[in-house]
Design a protein around this motif. Structure first.
Motif, PDB file in Angstrom:
ATOM      1  N   VAL A 237       0.836  -1.199   0.000  1.00 29.34           N
ATOM      2  CA  VAL A 237       0.000   0.000   0.000  1.00 29.34           C
ATOM      3  C   VAL A 237       0.872   1.251   0.000  1.00 29.34           C
ATOM      4  O   VAL A 237       0.618   2.212  -0.735  1.00 29.34           O
ATOM      5  N   TYR A 238       1.939   1.224   0.812  1.00 25.87           N
ATOM      6  CA  TYR A 238       2.822   2.381   0.905  1.00 25.87           C
ATOM      7  C   TYR A 238       3.505   2.646  -0.435  1.00 25.87           C
ATOM      8  O   TYR A 238       3.627   3.796  -0.871  1.00 25.87           O
ATOM      9  N   ARG A 239       3.924   1.582  -1.130  1.00 25.42           N
ATOM     10  CA  ARG A 239       4.597   1.757  -2.427  1.00 25.42           C
ATOM     11  C   ARG A 239       3.624   2.262  -3.488  1.00 25.42           C
ATOM     12  O   ARG A 239       3.988   3.080  -4.339  1.00 25.42           O
ATOM     13  N   PHE A 240       2.384   1.770  -3.434  1.00 28.01           N
ATOM     14  CA  PHE A 240       1.382   2.277  -4.372  1.00 28.01           C
ATOM     15  C   PHE A 240       1.149   3.763  -4.138  1.00 28.01           C
ATOM     16  O   PHE A 240       0.994   4.546  -5.088  1.00 28.01           O
ATOM     17  N   ARG A 241       1.124   4.155  -2.859  1.00 26.32           N
ATOM     18  CA  ARG A 241       0.938   5.575  -2.548  1.00 26.32           C
ATOM     19  C   ARG A 241       2.124   6.393  -3.038  1.00 26.32           C
ATOM     20  O   ARG A 241       1.960   7.503  -3.551  1.00 26.32           O
ATOM     21  N   GLN A 242       3.327   5.859  -2.872  1.00 26.26           N
ATOM     22  CA  GLN A 242       4.509   6.547  -3.373  1.00 26.26           C
ATOM     23  C   GLN A 242       4.408   6.779  -4.874  1.00 26.26           C
ATOM     24  O   GLN A 242       4.687   7.874  -5.371  1.00 26.26           O
ATOM     25  N   ALA A 243       4.001   5.715  -5.587  1.00 23.31           N
ATOM     26  CA  ALA A 243       3.868   5.831  -7.045  1.00 23.31           C
ATOM     27  C   ALA A 243       2.809   6.862  -7.419  1.00 23.31           C
ATOM     28  O   ALA A 243       2.989   7.647  -8.362  1.00 23.31           O
ATOM     29  N   TYR A 244       1.703   6.869  -6.659  1.00 22.61           N
ATOM     30  CA  TYR A 244       0.624   7.834  -6.927  1.00 22.61           C
ATOM     31  C   TYR A 244       1.114   9.267  -6.737  1.00 22.61           C
ATOM     32  O   TYR A 244       0.900  10.136  -7.600  1.00 22.61           O
ATOM     33  N   TYR A 245       1.786   9.536  -5.602  1.00 21.78           N
ATOM     34  CA  TYR A 245       2.242  10.895  -5.331  1.00 21.78           C
ATOM     35  C   TYR A 245       3.274  11.346  -6.364  1.00 21.78           C
ATOM     36  O   TYR A 245       3.282  12.504  -6.808  1.00 21.78           O
TER      37      TYR A 245
END
Length: 312
Positions: free
Chosen positions: A131-139
């Motif tokens: 989840v954290y990596r997906f958020r990183q990619a999104y930001y």
């Protein structure tokens, strides 16, 4: 004496509201030069969250509550709650302890230094690594493709000065996206780094559909990449189609025996082209849906009850 409002949006947080209230009040009472109010805005919880909030309000008149008539979404409710606060600044925090209450004194200190917006920025997290990596990619995607300076790993948790809250109040939008509003309209911003802890108790109401909804809302509101990608891809495939038509006509007219196109490749090209058309119609549809949401001019939320707002 300045007043600090602390806003906590809730949805099915029966295990967290009481300990969180105690933790926040502990932090606020340590800041003896300030008065405070603690506001819970509940988004139509179906567990005992509201009963526990009522008990807290009866025990302490500085604790206030807004109960929404129904669930108005994860973005409208906190935005509306910020606008209802009476403090000289508002500190917005999640109810699950993933926004550490220990950040409150740091927020206030930066505010007194002159910053109008002080936000927590996650530099690491104890939540799911995926989840954290997906958020990183999104930001990173938003920062790269948005026309405004999107802040990475900033969820909206932090302190907002009354001056900026008045800016928020002037935005005529039935579905405002707080992170986008901060990136577009915010000024004099300071980021406070922290490690995001795990949820203290209970289960998050977020799921893949809510993550998708939030991501699409920000992409359609603050980027043009979807429409531009459709235009570019459409132009490329239109050019290839024209070339194919010219080649086919030339083949028919000149009867080039050496020229042949496999039926398999023709079918594949048609399938790919049709699939891309459907994809980009869907992308454009998301932009149209976003426009539809923003022009309806509906209220952010509808309240069913307020508690302690008439108290001094």
């Amino acid at each position: 004496m300045k007043t600090i409002s602390v806003l906590v949006p809730t949805y099915n947080e029966e295990e967290n509201v009481c300990p969180l209230s105690k933790a926040i009040i502990g932090q606020m009472e340590s800041l003896k030069e300030y008065d405070y109010e603690l506001i819970f805005i509940d988004n139509d919880s179906h567990d005992s969250t509201r009963e526990k909030i009522r008990e807290l309000c009866s025990e302490n008149t500085k604790i206030k509550a807004i109960f929404n008539a129904k669930n108005f979404g994860q973005f409208n409710s906190p935005y509306y709650g910020i606008l209802q606060a009476n403090g000289d600044c508002v500190i917005a925090m999640c109810a699950d302890f993933q926004d550490p209450v220990e950040l409150i004194p740091q927020y206030v200190k930066a505010w007194e230094e002159g910053y109008k917006i002080v936000l927590g920025q996650k530099i690491s997290s104890k939540e799911s690594k995926m989840v954290y990596r997906f958020r990183q990619a999104y930001y990173r995607f938003m920062k790269k493709h948005s026309e405004i300076d999107f802040l990475e790993q900033v969820t909206g948790s932090g302190l907002y000065d009354r001056e900026f809250i008045e800016v928020m109040r002037k935005i005529d939008d039935s579905e405002p996206f707080l992170r986008g509003v901060v990136a577009e309209m915010g000024y004099n911003i300071k980021l406070i780094p922290y490690e995001q802890p795990k949820r203290r108790a209970g289960k998050s109401s977020n799921n893949i559909f809510k993550y998708y909804d939030g991501a699409v809302q920000s992409i359609t509101a603050y980027t043009k990449i979807g429409v531009r990608a459709a235009v570019v891809a459409g132009s490329i495939f239109t050019t290839l189609s024209v070339i194919s038509i010219i080649a086919t006509v030339a083949y028919k007219l000149l009867n080039w025996d050496s020229f042949s196109i496999s039926e398999y490749w023709i079918q594949l090209a048609i399938l790919l082209g049709t699939s891309l058309q459907i994809l980009f119609i869907g992308i454009v549809g998301e932009y149209v849906l976003d426009i539809n949401k923003h022009v309806r001019k509906r209220p952010l939320v509808v309240e069913s009850e307020r508690i302690n707002f008439n108290q001094n």
